[in-house]
Design an enzyme around this catalytic site. Structure first.
Site, PDB file in Angstrom:
ATOM      1  N   ALA A 190       0.808  -1.235   0.000  1.00 16.96           N
ATOM      2  CA  ALA A 190       0.000   0.000   0.000  1.00 16.96           C
ATOM      3  C   ALA A 190       0.837   1.279   0.000  1.00 16.96           C
ATOM      4  O   ALA A 190       0.274   2.366   0.123  1.00 16.96           O
ATOM      5  CB  ALA A 190      -1.010   0.045   1.153  1.00 16.96           C
ATOM      6  N   ALA A 191       2.147   1.160  -0.193  1.00 13.62           N
ATOM      7  CA  ALA A 191       2.974   2.379  -0.263  1.00 13.62           C
ATOM      8  C   ALA A 191       2.567   3.203  -1.492  1.00 13.62           C
ATOM      9  O   ALA A 191       2.367   4.420  -1.413  1.00 13.62           O
ATOM     10  CB  ALA A 191       4.448   2.013  -0.344  1.00 13.62           C
ATOM     11  N   GLY A 192       2.405   2.515  -2.631  1.00 17.32           N
ATOM     12  CA  GLY A 192       1.988   3.199  -3.859  1.00 17.32           C
ATOM     13  C   GLY A 192       0.579   3.773  -3.712  1.00 17.32           C
ATOM     14  O   GLY A 192       0.287   4.872  -4.203  1.00 17.32           O
ATOM     15  N   ASP A 193      -0.288   3.041  -3.032  1.00 19.34           N
ATOM     16  CA  ASP A 193      -1.671   3.521  -2.847  1.00 19.34           C
ATOM     17  C   ASP A 193      -1.689   4.766  -1.957  1.00 19.34           C
ATOM     18  O   ASP A 193      -2.455   5.705  -2.207  1.00 19.34           O
ATOM     19  CB  ASP A 193      -2.530   2.426  -2.202  1.00 19.34           C
TER      20      ASP A 193
END
Ligand code: RIB
Length: 304
Positions: A254-257
């Site tokens: 979820a870093a990109g999210d």
């Protein structure tokens, strides 16, 4: 009167089953891992929650199943103050589930059973038109049917709404030109940028070449997220490199999210691209220091 600009997120919602282990297993191998963590996930839902926690006015359009995971997810959206008017509940499929393995460096391996996410149809997008028309930004990913994503992009772009596409998970075939032509901002990671451009990215120069090619498809702004190497953005014939904040990564899920949700909030508040990327990177750098998807997403007050 509420003057906050509205962000519409269209995408998937999953329940994530996570196990951390020293390394990721090889095909056919069983390994013993550490603790088990169950938490809310799904690229769409993660971006909606990130945008809401970071201060955005968020409407989420998705499909969940009529089951315990779906019920818990809906309750969570309410707690996060996300507008759920267009969260559809389908009796046909179970809610989405993701099995996630995270290694000691924080890298992950994810398999998604899409379930209800796969039923998000063009009819659902048409039904949500009133929300889309009121948005300043619409953001989507690729965990829901591509026809619906393409339809929504066309609908939003026609009304001058900023359309952002995070092409994740990496597409298995070329994205339709009809979709790319209606995207204003594309946010791929390196693998996704390689697939979309058909180019191998090995260094700064090849990344820039891939970006130029992607941009030639009619996309005004391209931002490649490169993990610990930061983000490379292209707009108005200019490249900007924003270094990553240095942190000890525990789990990059979820870093990109979180980056995408943060970017939407910053842009909806009128920040320029560079400042918006810095804000998004800060949020994303905090998320990687914690286990899980939505449990790891920071609140606005944590961003200095
Ligand atoms: O981007 C991370 C997400 O990918 C996880 O939460 C998982 O549900 C998959 O959708």
């Amino acid at each position: 009167m509420d003057t906050k600009k509205k962000i519409v997120v269209i995408g998937s919602s999953n329940t994530d089953m996570v196990i951390k282990s020293d390394r990721l297993p090889k095909p056919g191998e069983t390994i013993l891992g550490g603790n088990f963590l169950m938490n809310h996930g799904g690229k769409g839902a993660n971006q909606a929650v990130a945008a809401a926690r970071l201060g955005g006015d968020v409407t989420f359009i998705c499909k969940i199943g009529n089951d315990i995971f779906g019920n818990e997810t809906l309750e969570m959206f309410h707690k996060e103050k996300i507008d759920t008017t267009y969260v559809g509940i389908t009796p046909q499929e179970p809610s989405g589930v993701a099995l996630i393995n995270v290694d000691k460096k924080g890298e992950n391996c994810i398999v998604v059973a899409s379930g209800a996410n796969g039923t998000l149809s063009i009819d659902d997008i048409q039904h949500a038109e009133p929300a889309i028309k009121q948005a300043s930004i619409v953001i989507m990913q690729l965990e829901t049917p591509i026809e619906s994503v393409t339809y929504a992009a066309k609908m939003a772009k026609k009304d001058g709404i900023t359309v952002i596409l995070n092409p994740a998970p990496a597409p298995t075939q070329q994205l339709p030109d009809e979709l790319l032509a209606n995207v204003d901002i594309l946010i791929p990671n390196v693998t996704e940028a390689e697939i979309i451009s058909g180019m191998h990215i090995t260094d700064d120069e090849s990344a820039k070449e891939a970006i130029r090619y992607i941009s030639s498809k009619g996309i005004k702004t391209v931002i490649i997220t490169m993990g610990a190497k930061g983000a490379l953005a292209y707009e108005n014939n200019e490249f900007i490199h924003i270094p990553a904040f240095k942190v000890e990564a525990v789990d990059t899920t979820a870093a990109g999210d979180t980056f995408c949700g943060g970017l939407c909030v910053a842009l909806s508040e009128g920040k320029n691209l560079k400042d918006a990327i810095i804000f998004a990177s800060k949020a994303s750098s905090i998320s990687v220091t914690r286990m899980g998807a939505q449990v790891s997403i920071p609140l606005r007050k944590e961003i200095q």
